[in-house]
Write an enzyme that holds these catalytic residues in place. Structure first.
Site, short mmCIF file in Angstrom:
data_model
loop_
_atom_site.label_atom_id
_atom_site.label_comp_id
_atom_site.label_asym_id
_atom_site.label_seq_id
_atom_site.Cartn_x
_atom_site.Cartn_y
_atom_site.Cartn_z
N HIS A 175 0.82 -1.20 0.00
CA HIS A 175 0.00 0.00 0.00
C HIS A 175 0.87 1.27 0.00
CE1 HIS A 175 -2.87 -3.02 1.54
NE2 HIS A 175 -3.80 -2.25 0.99
N ASP A 191 -4.83 -5.75 -8.13
CA ASP A 191 -5.02 -5.09 -6.85
C ASP A 191 -5.21 -3.60 -7.15
OD1 ASP A 191 -5.27 -4.70 -4.12
OD2 ASP A 191 -3.41 -5.76 -3.60
#
Length: 319
Positions: free
Chosen positions: A185, A257
């Site tokens: 992230h 993702d």
């Protein structure tokens, strides 16, 4: 009935618990094929059911609606939903009583499916197939177990429960995120192991669930494996086409993702990332939280039409 419009290759986040005019404009775009929901989209089960009805009513065939609802730290809907413990709980139970843990996993899978589908959510991005190497904080107790065959058995049980509840299963994060410290992230993790080690460990659960046809979708990791390819897995034809499709024989839907994550930024701007993901073998790309980036993607992206996309999306929606 909604507007007749084929599902596209983009799955977007929406802004809040009801659809804003800007959400409606995005979801009506021909490139869009689904919506992914988060805690910001949830107030109550009644509200969630109303939101999903609204989303589905916009298009025919209706957009896919997904959520990250694994249990533990990653459960977007709380009040009114059963609190699912982290998957490590099942791994600990497996070490004590394997058969009971597998039965419990199947019950949890069906419970997730029953509660989510009752509110109009088509599927969850679960199960997590990463191994618990004890180094990744972002994976941590989301992983079932450090031993690959235990992960394969427990994840298979979750998938059977999901399917019993009429819900597709999406395995993540291919080929494995559990051995790197960095969080994709906020950074690009690098896993320097050779393919032989990955195949003997991390790939085992993916291979087992593909072989048994228990996973309907796969989400690759924004992780770089330089011994295998120069591109992170989600942008790698080696990982997605040669290994996942070729060696493992996976025929279902490949989701990127979130393209807004730091681990994806090396591919360029949001359009370049979407191009790279699709070229590598993803069927559907996710843009979850940055609404300006979503608008940019929808305004500028011109992806090639995939003849397989409609069939794979239809299978996901009807699992």
């Amino acid at each position: 009935m909604g507007r007749e419009l084929a599902r596209g290759a983009v799955m977007l986040g929406v802004e809040g618990p009801i659809l804003a005019a800007s959400d409606r404009e995005r979801l009506a775009h021909p490139l869009v094929g689904g919506a992914i929901l988060f805690a910001r989209n949830y107030v109550s089960r009644t509200q969630l059911a109303s939101l999903t009805r609204d989303i589905r009513s916009m298009r025919t065939p209706p957009l896919l609606i997904g959520v990250d609802h694994e249990g533990g730290r990653v459960q977007r809907f709380r009040d009114g939903f059963t609190s699912i413990p982290p998957m490590r709980t099942l791994g600990e139970a497996y070490d004590t009583d394997r058969d009971d843990a597998l039965a419990q996993a199947e019950r949890w899978g069906q419970l997730m499916a029953d509660e989510l589908t009752d509110c109009g959510v088509a599927f969850s991005f679960t199960p997590v197939l990463d191994l618990d190497f004890g180094v990744s904080a972002v994976i941590g107790d989301r992983a079932f177990h450090p031993e690959p065959h235990a992960v394969a058995e427990l994840a298979s049980a979750i998938c059977r429960g999901l399917h019993r509840g009429g819900m597709a299963a999406v395995g993540k994060h291919f080929p494995g995120h559990g051995s790197v410290v960095a969080d994709s992230h906020v950074d690009l993790p690098v896993d320097g192991r050779a393919y032989a080690e990955l195949a003997a460990k991390d790939l085992v659960p993916f291979a087992a669930l593909v072989k048994s046809k228990l996973i309907d979708g796969v989400m690759p990791a924004h992780v770089l494996y330089p011994e295998i390819d120069s591109q992170p897995a989600g942008f790698s034809t080696v990982w997605l086409q040669d290994i996942l499709r070729g060696r493992l024989g996976f025929e279902g839907l490949i989701f990127s993702d979130d393209l807004e994550m730091a681990g994806a930024r090396g591919a360029g701007d949001i359009v370049a990332r979407a191009d790279a993901a699709l070229a590598a073998g993803c069927d559907m790309v996710l843009a979850c939280n940055d609404f300006a980036a979503m608008d940019d993607l929808l305004a500028r992206w011109t992806p090639p039409l995939s003849p397989q996309l409609a069939a794979r999306l239809e299978k996901m929606s009807g699992a």
